[in-house]
Design an enzyme around this catalytic site. Sequence first.
Site, PDB file in Angstrom:
ATOM      1  N   PHE A 158       1.164  -0.990  -0.008  1.00 38.93           N
ATOM      2  CA  PHE A 158      -0.013   0.016  -0.139  1.00 38.93           C
ATOM      3  C   PHE A 158       0.929   1.568   0.100  1.00 38.93           C
ATOM      4  O   PHE A 158       0.174   2.222  -0.273  1.00 38.93           O
ATOM      5  CB  PHE A 158      -0.896  -0.024   1.210  1.00 38.93           C
ATOM      6  CG  PHE A 158      -0.353   0.786   2.556  1.00 38.93           C
ATOM      7  CD1 PHE A 158      -0.412   1.924   2.445  1.00 38.93           C
ATOM      8  CD2 PHE A 158       0.429  -0.229   3.370  1.00 38.93           C
ATOM      9  CE1 PHE A 158       0.231   2.233   4.155  1.00 38.93           C
ATOM     10  CE2 PHE A 158       1.113   0.547   4.325  1.00 38.93           C
ATOM     11  CZ  PHE A 158       0.967   1.673   5.083  1.00 38.93           C
ATOM     12  N   LYS A 159       2.178   1.158   0.387  1.00 38.25           N
ATOM     13  CA  LYS A 159       3.002   2.555   0.739  1.00 38.25           C
ATOM     14  C   LYS A 159       3.334   2.599  -0.668  1.00 38.25           C
ATOM     15  O   LYS A 159       3.431   4.276  -1.248  1.00 38.25           O
ATOM     16  CB  LYS A 159       4.077   1.681   0.890  1.00 38.25           C
ATOM     17  CG  LYS A 159       4.333   1.100   2.782  1.00 38.25           C
ATOM     18  CD  LYS A 159       3.819   2.486   3.413  1.00 38.25           C
ATOM     19  CE  LYS A 159       3.658   1.627   5.139  1.00 38.25           C
ATOM     20  NZ  LYS A 159       4.922   1.584   5.593  1.00 38.25           N
TER      21      LYS A 159
END
Length: 474
Positions: free
Chosen positions: A111-112
């Site tokens: 998700f980063k």
Amino acid sequence: MQYISTRGGTLGQFSDVLLEGLAPNGGLAVPETLPRLSAEDLERLRPLSYPELATEIIGLFATDIPRDDLARLTAAAYGGGKFAADEIVPLSEIGEGMTLVGLSEGPTLAFKDMAMQFLGEALEYVLEKNDRVLNVLGATSGDTGSAAEHALRGRDRVSVFMLSPQGRMSAFQRAQMYSLQDENVHNIAVEGVFDDCQNLVKRLATDLDFKRAHSLGAVNSINFGRISAQIAYYVWAWLRVTDKVAPTERADFQVSFAVPSGNFGNILSGHYAKSMGVPIRTLVLASNENNVLDEFFRTGHYRPRSAENTLATSSPSMDVSRASNLERFVFDLLGRDPERTAAAWHELEERDEIDLSGELDRFESEFGIVSGTSTHDDRIATIREFSESSGVILDPHTADGAKVARAHVEAGIPMLVLETAKPAKFADLITEALGTTVEPDADTQAMLDAPARVTNMPHDEQQLRAYINERALR
């Protein structure tokens, strides 16, 4: 929009805080006033693509960047085939009243990427405008480092110095970082845990002479550019759920989010989205065995743990015992009072604890935040159960989120579980949970077999200073 420090003082506009990291007084950058989204505003956003939505949301915070320029940055960040799913963030029902928000479609399968791909474009834009260079100094417990390095690799005006704890990440996470051969990427494996890495970063970032002499900045979750980009997917997820709701019922239609939490940046973005007017009922914070945040939201006592007492777990990206972004929430909790916030962090330095138990009732009633802890056995069981019931394989961190979410599912309120990473990044744990071997594809095997470009270093501030001094862009 102007930005201020949580501990007092003004910091400038979005472009300024994008480059600076920590405020000179050790505080974190926050908007002077938080923008609002009305029901009409949300409906206006409904037909937009993800890059277009990101332009609108980030544009509320980046008022110093011309809108056409910002649109080009978001198009570059989220276009060009960087994300596997056409919609960038797909939603899928996984049973038990839960919907998985697919945040791991980017280049590092975590998700980063959602924030870091934008940050890479924005940093290059601001540096070129100001004819500057930036030496990014960061710490990672797993996914932040690889996402940052893949977003910034090969850029002329940025160099990356990324600290990671020796032996505390999965083989896939290490390979994603250490296999990069770009000259502007410097991997430093520190003897210790993530909090040791984070503390080294903070000590250098608060040495203003060293910071300015070496043009140091940050891309971890203390960088508000990342927070603003993450707010966008909370808005997107609410819009996609309410696409199925009758138009007359949308304005007040509430959803809840379950968020695996380590450094408190992801769920902080949800707190801001809720504060801005997105109809969010509950934010469910999921901790692993390093459950300092769960303890805080259950008791009002924030007690960071020492490196020796920070456990190495099977959800390693959450092996954090000192959550940097909590200060931004405490700032809001204390009425956005910088003096009270500074006093709280002075108390932390003096006593290794902040006592906010007097505010405990407000955590859920006013801010909608609840919490829980997931253990190794819990995540193994959760991965197995969702695989059997829905055919969906969760990574260990997302499994923590789903496990804790179960206690807070309410009838008629969709529970949106934020995905942390693809399960392929944690093949050993998936094998343990499901009894099947996860065979890496050819690209993954090549990455795992690639020579590691990494410098091992003791937990030594002076060695780190010398290393940066020798290699920093000027």
